[in-house]
Scaffold this motif. Structure first.
Motif, mmCIF file in Angstrom:
data_model
loop_
_atom_site.group_PDB
_atom_site.id
_atom_site.type_symbol
_atom_site.label_atom_id
_atom_site.label_comp_id
_atom_site.label_asym_id
_atom_site.label_seq_id
_atom_site.Cartn_x
_atom_site.Cartn_y
_atom_site.Cartn_z
ATOM 1 N N ASP A 32 1.163 -1.318 -0.231
ATOM 2 C CA ASP A 32 -0.084 0.117 0.084
ATOM 3 C C ASP A 32 0.799 1.072 -0.057
ATOM 4 O OD1 ASP A 32 -2.226 1.577 0.177
ATOM 5 O OD2 ASP A 32 -2.751 0.925 2.152
ATOM 6 N N LYS A 33 1.708 1.240 0.908
ATOM 7 C CA LYS A 33 2.713 2.490 0.786
ATOM 8 C C LYS A 33 3.497 2.649 -0.169
ATOM 9 C CE LYS A 33 2.603 2.360 5.934
ATOM 10 N NZ LYS A 33 3.290 1.655 7.277
ATOM 11 N N VAL A 34 4.146 1.635 -0.825
ATOM 12 C CA VAL A 34 5.422 1.715 -1.869
ATOM 13 C C VAL A 34 4.332 2.065 -3.166
ATOM 14 C CG1 VAL A 34 6.977 0.538 -0.855
ATOM 15 C CG2 VAL A 34 5.414 -0.603 -2.331
ATOM 16 N N THR A 35 3.324 1.656 -3.368
ATOM 17 C CA THR A 35 2.425 1.918 -4.458
ATOM 18 C C THR A 35 1.905 3.436 -4.592
ATOM 19 O OG1 THR A 35 1.472 -0.368 -4.147
ATOM 20 C CG2 THR A 35 0.258 1.118 -5.831
ATOM 21 N N GLY B 43 2.124 -18.864 -2.275
ATOM 22 C CA GLY B 43 1.604 -18.723 -3.427
ATOM 23 C C GLY B 43 1.269 -17.092 -3.655
ATOM 24 N N ALA B 44 0.875 -16.349 -2.720
ATOM 25 C CA ALA B 44 0.666 -15.077 -3.071
ATOM 26 C C ALA B 44 1.874 -14.068 -2.922
ATOM 27 C CB ALA B 44 0.043 -14.537 -1.498
ATOM 28 N N LEU B 45 3.146 -14.803 -2.613
ATOM 29 C CA LEU B 45 4.464 -14.103 -2.797
ATOM 30 C C LEU B 45 5.121 -14.001 -4.058
ATOM 31 C CD1 LEU B 45 5.517 -14.155 1.019
ATOM 32 C CD2 LEU B 45 4.759 -12.112 -0.322
ATOM 33 N N VAL B 46 4.860 -15.145 -4.786
ATOM 34 C CA VAL B 46 5.441 -15.466 -5.971
ATOM 35 C C VAL B 46 5.478 -14.023 -6.713
ATOM 36 C CG1 VAL B 46 5.241 -16.532 -8.311
ATOM 37 C CG2 VAL B 46 4.728 -17.789 -6.030
ATOM 38 N N ASN B 47 4.173 -13.642 -7.092
ATOM 39 C CA ASN B 47 4.322 -12.222 -7.837
ATOM 40 C C ASN B 47 4.593 -10.997 -7.136
ATOM 41 O OD1 ASN B 47 3.307 -13.648 -10.042
ATOM 42 N ND2 ASN B 47 1.120 -13.121 -9.710
ATOM 43 N N LYS B 48 4.239 -11.014 -5.770
ATOM 44 C CA LYS B 48 4.426 -9.864 -4.835
ATOM 45 C C LYS B 48 5.975 -9.543 -4.734
ATOM 46 C CE LYS B 48 0.312 -10.210 -2.621
ATOM 47 N NZ LYS B 48 -0.538 -9.254 -3.433
ATOM 48 N N ASN B 49 6.776 -10.627 -4.691
ATOM 49 C CA ASN B 49 8.139 -10.551 -4.500
ATOM 50 C C ASN B 49 8.841 -9.907 -5.790
ATOM 51 O OD1 ASN B 49 8.744 -10.746 -1.726
ATOM 52 N ND2 ASN B 49 8.825 -13.023 -1.709
ATOM 53 N N GLN B 50 8.228 -10.456 -7.040
ATOM 54 C CA GLN B 50 8.873 -10.043 -7.996
ATOM 55 C C GLN B 50 8.650 -8.648 -8.162
ATOM 56 O OE1 GLN B 50 10.183 -11.559 -10.744
ATOM 57 N NE2 GLN B 50 10.208 -13.596 -9.783
ATOM 58 N N ALA B 51 7.360 -8.025 -7.844
ATOM 59 C CA ALA B 51 7.196 -6.630 -7.709
ATOM 60 C C ALA B 51 7.981 -5.748 -6.941
ATOM 61 C CB ALA B 51 5.584 -6.355 -7.629
ATOM 62 N N LEU B 52 8.077 -6.334 -5.555
ATOM 63 C CA LEU B 52 8.718 -5.669 -4.573
ATOM 64 C C LEU B 52 10.574 -5.312 -5.074
ATOM 65 C CD1 LEU B 52 7.124 -7.307 -1.384
ATOM 66 C CD2 LEU B 52 7.491 -4.838 -1.836
ATOM 67 N N VAL B 53 10.976 -6.423 -5.587
ATOM 68 C CA VAL B 53 12.347 -6.483 -5.892
ATOM 69 C C VAL B 53 12.674 -5.468 -7.205
ATOM 70 C CG1 VAL B 53 14.390 -7.761 -6.587
ATOM 71 C CG2 VAL B 53 12.649 -8.542 -4.775
ATOM 72 N N LYS B 54 11.685 -6.062 -8.286
ATOM 73 C CA LYS B 54 12.233 -5.588 -9.612
ATOM 74 C C LYS B 54 11.283 -4.239 -9.950
ATOM 75 C CE LYS B 54 13.087 -10.074 -11.314
ATOM 76 N NZ LYS B 54 12.533 -11.188 -11.796
ATOM 77 N N VAL B 55 10.165 -3.833 -9.255
ATOM 78 C CA VAL B 55 9.627 -2.724 -9.730
ATOM 79 C C VAL B 55 9.931 -1.578 -8.481
ATOM 80 C CG1 VAL B 55 7.301 -1.500 -9.693
ATOM 81 C CG2 VAL B 55 7.715 -3.882 -10.810
ATOM 82 N N PHE B 56 9.575 -1.969 -7.112
ATOM 83 C CA PHE B 56 9.683 -1.164 -6.076
ATOM 84 C C PHE B 56 11.129 -1.036 -5.354
ATOM 85 C CE2 PHE B 56 5.166 -2.263 -6.435
ATOM 86 C CZ PHE B 56 4.813 -1.242 -6.535
ATOM 87 N N ASN B 57 11.971 -1.899 -5.754
ATOM 88 C CA ASN B 57 13.514 -1.708 -5.388
ATOM 89 C C ASN B 57 13.500 -2.128 -3.942
ATOM 90 O OD1 ASN B 57 16.087 -1.534 -5.919
ATOM 91 N ND2 ASN B 57 16.392 0.711 -5.484
ATOM 92 N N ARG B 58 12.621 -2.969 -3.352
ATOM 93 C CA ARG B 58 12.635 -3.552 -1.971
ATOM 94 C C ARG B 58 13.139 -4.717 -1.941
ATOM 95 N NH1 ARG B 58 9.940 -0.791 2.119
ATOM 96 N NH2 ARG B 58 9.477 1.397 1.615
#
Ligand code: IMP
Length: 428
Positions: free
Chosen positions: A113-116, A162-177
């Motif tokens: 929520d915060k990074v978005t 299962g939920a983290l498969v896509n989210k971790n991709q987004a966190l690392v590759k999009v949000f630099n987390r």
């Protein structure tokens, strides 16, 4: 006995806590049906002020069972912090019942929520940063974690993974987390399981049986009509349905069992966060409303944007909720204004428009068309009978009632529990 729904008619913060508290005295069950700890209910009892974000306001009434329905999203850390806060003040929250189907706000959804929001920059929604949107997103995408998952650790681990498969991709590759560790999340959630267990129930069954027995059920909405994900000022909305239809889906009580829909309508308008607000005042009058009305968010501490009453919005709220009654709140805040403008319609690109415009573009362009009503210039906070209100004040109330298109059954003239005028019995 009936089921009554209480909904906010504007952008939230209309004073729903007071209305729920008023009815909660007679209610056997008070149910939250949507939202999470983005809500903020202030209830004043005697010298004590209680600010509740997640717990139903019925928790303060010793004879009532508070219920968190399936439509709510639950941050377990916040839930227990709020319960502990009440215990410290001598309120017993042990009767709380939580739906097994309610979704859990996981720590990664708060982060997202915060990074978005940060990523959106100028286009941000102005969310409360509590993880509400991402959690409802997961619910709809069918990767959500529910209360019942805490009862089966291996299922829980599979679902979090299962939920983290896509989210971790987004966190690392999009949000630099940094990526989120599955085990850490599972352990964190399971640490609440023992304490939560005794509160978990099939709340739809519980509530329908209660209605069968003739018990009274109050369904308490958070936020407000214009923040509804379907009927609000999308995308500047919350991610759930605070309108009356949401009370059915979010509780498991069918629409035919609901007897009354009580809209909470502030005598002026406020909004928190971004998004269109045609009657917003950015002048001294806005500042006066904010100061006199104490318009600071209970949840976020943000100043609320303030403006005059907007009749097309009230009519809209009556329509989409099927309002049977209104509780007009904070009328006393207007007492010092010499004249009080009421928005009757909008001007959109040179045309007069009587109702809330169909498109977002038109609503962003809508300019208020005002009618000025005379003020009443005297303090009304001690008055307890409608007939004792000053003439201009009664005329203001009757005018709003006519514009809104549903009867005003109660009026708030001050923050105290008893600072309420009742025109029609709120119980069917
Ligand atoms: P969210 O609910 O945190 O996703 O925020 C979405 C929008 O709803 C933002 O504009 C918030 O300020 C607004 N909002 C959420 N909860 C409330 C509330 O209880 N009162 C007023 N505005 C709210």
């Amino acid at each position: 006995m009936p089921a009554i729904v209480i909904v906010g008619a504007q952008w939230g913060d209309e004073g729903k806590g007071k209305a729920t508290d008023l009815l909660g005295g007679s209610a056997d069950y008070v149910v939250r049906f949507q939202g999470g700890n983005n809500a903020g209910h202030t209830v004043v009892i005697g010298d004590a002020t209680f600010a509740l974000h997640l717990l139903p306001s019925g928790i303060l009434s010793p004879t009532c069972t508070p219920v968190i329905g399936n439509g709510v999203v639950v941050d377990l850390e916040v839930l227990f912090r709020e319960m502990d806060g009440l215990i410290e003040r001598g309120v017993d929250p042990s009767r709380l019942v939580v739906s097994a189907n309610a979704h859990i706000i996981t720590p990664y959804n708060v982060t997202l929520d915060k990074v978005t929001e940060r990523f959106l920059g100028k286009a941000k929604i102005g969310t409360t940063g509590r993880g509400i949107g991402p959690t409802y997103g997961d619910k709809m995408a069918r990767v959500g974690i529910r209360v019942q998952d805490l009862m089966d650790p291996s299922i829980l681990a599979r679902k979090v993974e299962g939920a983290l498969v896509n989210k971790n991709q987004a966190l690392v590759k999009v949000f630099n987390r940094r990526a989120v560790d599955v085990e850490g999340v599972v352990d964190h959630l399971l640490s609440f399981a023992d304490r939560l267990g005794p509160h978990v129930a099939d709340t739809a069954l519980l509530l329908n049986r209660a209605l069968d027995r003739g018990d009274m059920v109050v369904l308490e909405g958070g936020q407000g009509t214009l923040l509804d994900v379907d009927h609000g000022t999308y995308p500047y909305v919350t991610s759930s349905n605070p309108t009356s239809g949401g009370a059915s889906t979010g509780s498991g009580i069918g629409p035919t069992r609901i007897d009354r829909v009580l809209g909470i309508l502030k005598a002026y308008t406020t909004r928190v966060g971004e998004g269109p607000f045609p009657t917003e005042l950015v002048d001294d009058d806005g500042e006066r409303l904010r100061t006199i009305g104490g318009e600071v968010g209970v949840t976020t501490g943000r100043d609320r944007r303030c403006g005059w009453f907007d009749a097309p919005i009230a009519r809209y709220a009556t329509r989409v909720n099927g309002m049977t009654d209104y509780f007009l709140t904070k009328l006393d805040v207007l007492s010092t204004f010499e004249t009080i403008p009421v928005c009757m319609a909008y001007e959109v690109d040179g045309q007069r428009v009587e109702e809330v415009p169909m498109t977002q573009t038109d609503f962003h362009h809508a300019k208020p068309v005002y009618e000025e009503l005379p003020g009443w210039g005297e303090d009304i906070s001690g008055i307890r009978d409608f007939d004792d209100l000053p003439g201009n004040c009664k005329a203001y109330v009757r005018f709003l009632e006519e514009q809104a298109g549903a009867r005003i059954s109660a009026i708030g003239v001050g923050p105290d529990r008893d600072a309420t005028l009742v025109l029609h019995d709120l119980l069917p």
